[in-house]
Design a protein around this motif. Structure first.
Motif, PDB file in Angstrom:
ATOM      1  N   ILE A   1     108.504   8.521  38.786  1.00 53.82           N
ATOM      2  CA  ILE A   1     108.760   9.766  38.742  1.00 53.82           C
ATOM      3  C   ILE A   1     107.834  10.480  38.873  1.00 53.82           C
ATOM      4  N   ASP A   2     107.739  11.208  39.856  1.00 53.91           N
ATOM      5  CA  ASP A   2     107.050  12.234  40.504  1.00 53.91           C
ATOM      6  C   ASP A   2     107.369  13.652  40.441  1.00 53.91           C
ATOM      7  N   GLY A   3     106.538  14.628  41.240  1.00 52.58           N
ATOM      8  CA  GLY A   3     107.227  15.882  40.687  1.00 52.58           C
ATOM      9  C   GLY A   3     108.660  15.867  41.267  1.00 52.58           C
ATOM     10  N   ARG A   4     109.179  15.006  42.254  1.00 50.56           N
ATOM     11  CA  ARG A   4     110.363  15.268  42.773  1.00 50.56           C
ATOM     12  C   ARG A   4     111.490  14.987  41.464  1.00 50.56           C
ATOM     13  N   ALA A   5     110.891  14.132  40.940  1.00 56.06           N
ATOM     14  CA  ALA A   5     112.056  13.484  40.838  1.00 56.06           C
ATOM     15  C   ALA A   5     113.521  14.642  39.213  1.00 56.06           C
ATOM     16  N   ARG A   6     114.764  13.944  39.585  1.00 53.73           N
ATOM     17  CA  ARG A   6     115.757  14.716  38.551  1.00 53.73           C
ATOM     18  C   ARG A   6     116.192  14.323  37.860  1.00 53.73           C
ATOM     19  N   ALA A   7     116.586  14.836  36.800  1.00 46.56           N
ATOM     20  CA  ALA A   7     118.009  14.486  35.353  1.00 46.56           C
ATOM     21  C   ALA A   7     118.921  15.476  35.490  1.00 46.56           C
ATOM     22  N   ALA A   8     120.018  14.628  35.500  1.00 44.71           N
ATOM     23  CA  ALA A   8     121.336  15.601  35.263  1.00 44.71           C
ATOM     24  C   ALA A   8     122.345  15.357  34.161  1.00 44.71           C
ATOM     25  N   CYS A   9     123.067  16.266  33.734  1.00 43.72           N
ATOM     26  CA  CYS A   9     123.642  14.920  33.013  1.00 43.72           C
ATOM     27  C   CYS A   9     125.321  16.045  33.349  1.00 43.72           C
ATOM     28  N   LEU A  10     126.194  14.975  33.997  1.00 36.40           N
ATOM     29  CA  LEU A  10     127.391  16.133  34.833  1.00 36.40           C
ATOM     30  C   LEU A  10     129.121  15.779  33.473  1.00 36.40           C
ATOM     31  N   SER A  11     128.966  16.848  33.058  1.00 37.09           N
ATOM     32  CA  SER A  11     130.081  16.833  32.243  1.00 37.09           C
ATOM     33  C   SER A  11     132.097  17.797  32.823  1.00 37.09           C
ATOM     34  N   TYR A  12     131.951  16.629  32.468  1.00 41.18           N
ATOM     35  CA  TYR A  12     134.201  17.006  32.803  1.00 41.18           C
ATOM     36  C   TYR A  12     134.604  17.553  32.134  1.00 41.18           C
ATOM     37  N   PRO A  13     135.408  18.086  32.001  1.00 48.24           N
ATOM     38  CA  PRO A  13     136.931  18.749  30.502  1.00 48.24           C
ATOM     39  C   PRO A  13     137.406  17.170  30.229  1.00 48.24           C
ATOM     40  N   HIS A  14     137.593  16.666  31.483  1.00 45.69           N
ATOM     41  CA  HIS A  14     138.938  15.449  30.876  1.00 45.69           C
ATOM     42  C   HIS A  14     138.645  14.143  31.070  1.00 45.69           C
ATOM     43  N   ARG A  15     136.902  13.893  30.898  1.00 48.24           N
ATOM     44  CA  ARG A  15     136.765  12.727  30.923  1.00 48.24           C
ATOM     45  C   ARG A  15     135.119  12.165  30.735  1.00 48.24           C
ATOM     46  N   THR A  16     134.313  11.304  30.164  1.00 47.00           N
ATOM     47  CA  THR A  16     133.055  11.706  29.855  1.00 47.00           C
ATOM     48  C   THR A  16     131.993  11.269  31.089  1.00 47.00           C
ATOM     49  N   PRO A  17     131.369  11.922  30.767  1.00 52.11           N
ATOM     50  CA  PRO A  17     129.956  12.829  31.115  1.00 52.11           C
ATOM     51  C   PRO A  17     129.431  11.465  31.651  1.00 52.11           C
ATOM     52  N   ILE A  18     128.486  11.808  32.889  1.00 53.06           N
ATOM     53  CA  ILE A  18     127.699  10.784  33.755  1.00 53.06           C
ATOM     54  C   ILE A  18     126.328  11.042  33.893  1.00 53.06           C
ATOM     55  N   LEU A  19     125.626  10.554  32.991  1.00 57.83           N
ATOM     56  CA  LEU A  19     123.675  11.215  33.405  1.00 57.83           C
ATOM     57  C   LEU A  19     122.904  10.462  34.180  1.00 57.83           C
ATOM     58  N   GLU A  20     122.929  10.976  34.694  1.00 57.24           N
ATOM     59  CA  GLU A  20     122.082  10.412  36.987  1.00 57.24           C
ATOM     60  C   GLU A  20     120.452  11.086  36.202  1.00 57.24           C
ATOM     61  N   ILE A  21     119.259  10.116  37.243  1.00 56.07           N
ATOM     62  CA  ILE A  21     118.699  10.353  36.935  1.00 56.07           C
ATOM     63  C   ILE A  21     117.748   9.817  38.869  1.00 56.07           C
ATOM     64  N   GLY A  22     117.348  10.625  39.275  1.00 52.43           N
ATOM     65  CA  GLY A  22     117.323  10.522  40.551  1.00 52.43           C
ATOM     66  C   GLY A  22     115.463  10.350  40.989  1.00 52.43           C
ATOM     67  N   ALA A  23     115.028   9.591  41.625  1.00 46.05           N
ATOM     68  CA  ALA A  23     113.687   9.545  42.407  1.00 46.05           C
ATOM     69  C   ALA A  23     113.747   8.930  43.210  1.00 46.05           C
ATOM     70  N   GLY A  24     112.798   9.746  44.066  1.00 44.96           N
ATOM     71  CA  GLY A  24     113.031   9.614  45.840  1.00 44.96           C
ATOM     72  C   GLY A  24     114.157   8.982  45.860  1.00 44.96           C
TER      73      GLY A  24
ATOM     74  N   HIS B   1     133.173   4.053  29.459  1.00 47.43           N
ATOM     75  CA  HIS B   1     134.057   4.146  29.869  1.00 47.43           C
ATOM     76  C   HIS B   1     135.135   4.931  29.800  1.00 47.43           C
ATOM     77  N   ALA B   2     135.448   5.046  31.030  1.00 46.49           N
ATOM     78  CA  ALA B   2     136.991   6.349  30.948  1.00 46.49           C
ATOM     79  C   ALA B   2     137.665   6.273  29.691  1.00 46.49           C
ATOM     80  N   SER B   3     137.406   6.172  29.075  1.00 44.33           N
ATOM     81  CA  SER B   3     139.188   6.156  28.219  1.00 44.33           C
ATOM     82  C   SER B   3     138.170   4.936  26.594  1.00 44.33           C
ATOM     83  N   HIS B   4     137.626   5.211  25.966  1.00 41.53           N
ATOM     84  CA  HIS B   4     136.984   4.401  24.780  1.00 41.53           C
ATOM     85  C   HIS B   4     136.025   4.533  25.043  1.00 41.53           C
ATOM     86  N   ILE B   5     135.688   5.665  23.415  1.00 41.92           N
ATOM     87  CA  ILE B   5     133.941   6.386  22.887  1.00 41.92           C
ATOM     88  C   ILE B   5     133.792   5.892  21.757  1.00 41.92           C
ATOM     89  N   ASP B   6     133.377   5.135  21.268  1.00 44.42           N
ATOM     90  CA  ASP B   6     133.012   4.395  19.497  1.00 44.42           C
ATOM     91  C   ASP B   6     132.108   4.247  19.135  1.00 44.42           C
TER      92      ASP B   6
END
Length: 92
Positions: A18-41, A50-55
């Motif tokens: 991780i350096d000064g150009r790294a990034r993190a984002a939570c992509l949220s959608y109205p009808h499906r589960t979120p995606i957490l994205e972490i990028g570096a370089g 799982h799109a249909s099973h949250i326990d």
């Protein structure tokens, strides 16, 4: 989950520098589960569910992830020489 603990099944360790150009984002959608994205370089890691099973185990993992990310941020702030040490919040 304790760091380094192995469980049955597939496993992989990925390290992102991780350096000064790294990034993190939570992509949220109205009808499906979120995606957490972490990028570096040129690398990106996406945490998906799982799109249909949250326990309860999924909820527990999400809370643990948030807690550990908060701990990581506090440690980075503590080690940054020009960042003031955060003061303890007053509790009632």
């Amino acid at each position: 989950m304790t760091a380094g603990r192995r469980v049955n099944g597939s496993w992989q360790t990925t390290t992102l520098h991780i350096d000064g150009r790294a990034r993190a984002a939570c992509l949220s959608y109205p009808h499906r589960t979120p995606i957490l994205e972490i990028g570096a370089g040129n690398s990106i890691i996406k945490l998906t569910l799982h799109a249909s099973h949250i326990d309860q185990a999924t909820v527990t993992f999400a809370r643990e992830l948030a807690e550990q990310a908060h701990t990581f941020a506090r440690e980075v702030e503590r080690l940054h020489p020009t960042h003031p040490t955060p003061r303890q919040e007053n509790t009632l």
